[in-house]
Design a protein around this motif. Structure first.
Motif, PDB file in Angstrom:
ATOM      1  N   PHE A   1      10.594  45.117  13.786  1.00  0.00           N
ATOM      2  CA  PHE A   1      10.077  44.104  14.654  1.00  0.00           C
ATOM      3  C   PHE A   1      10.247  44.563  15.986  1.00  0.00           C
ATOM      4  O   PHE A   1      11.241  45.141  16.411  1.00  0.00           O
ATOM      5  CB  PHE A   1      10.519  42.827  14.432  1.00  0.00           C
TER       6      PHE A   1
ATOM      7  N   GLU B   1       9.741  36.837  16.508  1.00  0.00           N
ATOM      8  CA  GLU B   1       8.682  36.996  15.751  1.00  0.00           C
ATOM      9  C   GLU B   1       9.229  35.984  14.368  1.00  0.00           C
ATOM     10  O   GLU B   1      10.300  36.331  13.852  1.00  0.00           O
ATOM     11  CB  GLU B   1       8.423  38.068  15.305  1.00  0.00           C
TER      12      GLU B   1
ATOM     13  N   LEU C   1      10.591  38.014  11.204  1.00  0.00           N
ATOM     14  CA  LEU C   1      11.984  38.428  11.418  1.00  0.00           C
ATOM     15  C   LEU C   1      13.066  37.088  11.090  1.00  0.00           C
ATOM     16  O   LEU C   1      13.822  37.350  10.243  1.00  0.00           O
ATOM     17  CB  LEU C   1      12.238  38.830  12.864  1.00  0.00           C
TER      18      LEU C   1
END
Length: 245
Positions: free
Chosen positions: A88, A96, A99
């Motif tokens: 990520f 994100e 994640l």
């Protein structure tokens, strides 16, 4: 040879390139064609040597902005070897969703890999709990960045604060040969991942990743100096032996 399926770091690199307003040029300027599978020039391609070792442990790479674009990035090697590698991009102002979902997945026990001297003592662990049946799978969170960037990422990622910090002792790390920093206690991301895998009982994967890094480094340097790789080097022999095993 069939095309390699793009792994997490490869996919992150593609997404990062799509956001770029101008082409990314590796150090030294344009170098001509590079293999999309290993980022080396075609004459030094490593794709046929890529060793995939299934593991119980996983690796989560949090990558500084341009790390996925660097041909020398060694997080790519981890994703080559360890199937459960996630990658990520890191940003200070946003996280994100993928994640956060990974960190919340009940199958994983995340460990943030970072020097214990910078962390509150109650968060620091020096061993990986992976012996008992039914335990969660270890997930090693590696901050793939320069040391100043990694310290910033660690301080400004509050979603990591609930996880233990795995601190690696200098005498353990010293068995890795390759140096990529002026300081002897700073090591590349792939070297750290090898040690983490070894601590999790994944000795074969750790040794394979270590050998693969040596082979990659040899090919990278030889290509830089426009010299052919030595396919019979000790590093190649060791990697072939591990792949055969």
């Amino acid at each position: 040879m069939q095309p390699l399926v793009p792994h997490a770091v490869s996919q992150l690199r593609t997404a990062r390139l799509a956001r770029s307003s101008k082409p990314f040029l590796a150090r030294g300027g344009p170098r001509g064609e590079r293999c999309t599978g290993c980022r080396l020039v075609p004459s030094h391609c490593l794709c046929a040597l890529r060793p995939v070792v299934p593991t119980q442990a996983g690796v989560c790479l949090l990558m500084a902005d341009i790390e996925p674009l660097k041909p020398s990035n060694t997080g790519w090697l981890i994703a080559d070897v360890v199937p459960d590698t996630f990658a990520f991009g890191w940003a200070r102002t946003e996280v994100e969703p993928g994640l956060l979902a990974l960190l919340a997945d009940p199958q994983w026990q995340p460990y943030v890999v970072f020097p214990g001297e910078f962390v509150a003592p109650e968060r620091v662990v020096t061993q990986v709990d992976c012996d008992a049946a039914g335990r969660k799978r270890p997930l090693f969170i590696l901050l793939d960045a320069t040391w100043p960037e990694a310290r910033k990422m660690f301080r400004k990622s509050p979603y990591l604060e609930r996880f233990p910090v795995l601190s690696l002792a200098p005498e353990q790390i010293s068995r890795y040969k390759l140096r990529r920093s002026r300081r002897d206690d700073h090591f590349c991301t792939s070297e750290v991942a090898s040690l983490c895998l070894d601590m999790a009982g994944e000795a074969h994967a750790a040794q394979t990743l270590d050998a693969y890094l040596d082979v990659f480094s040899h090919h990278y340097v030889q290509a830089k100096h426009q010299l052919p790789p030595d396919w019979n080097s000790d590093a190649h022999t060791r990697l072939h032996s591990l792949r055969a095993g």
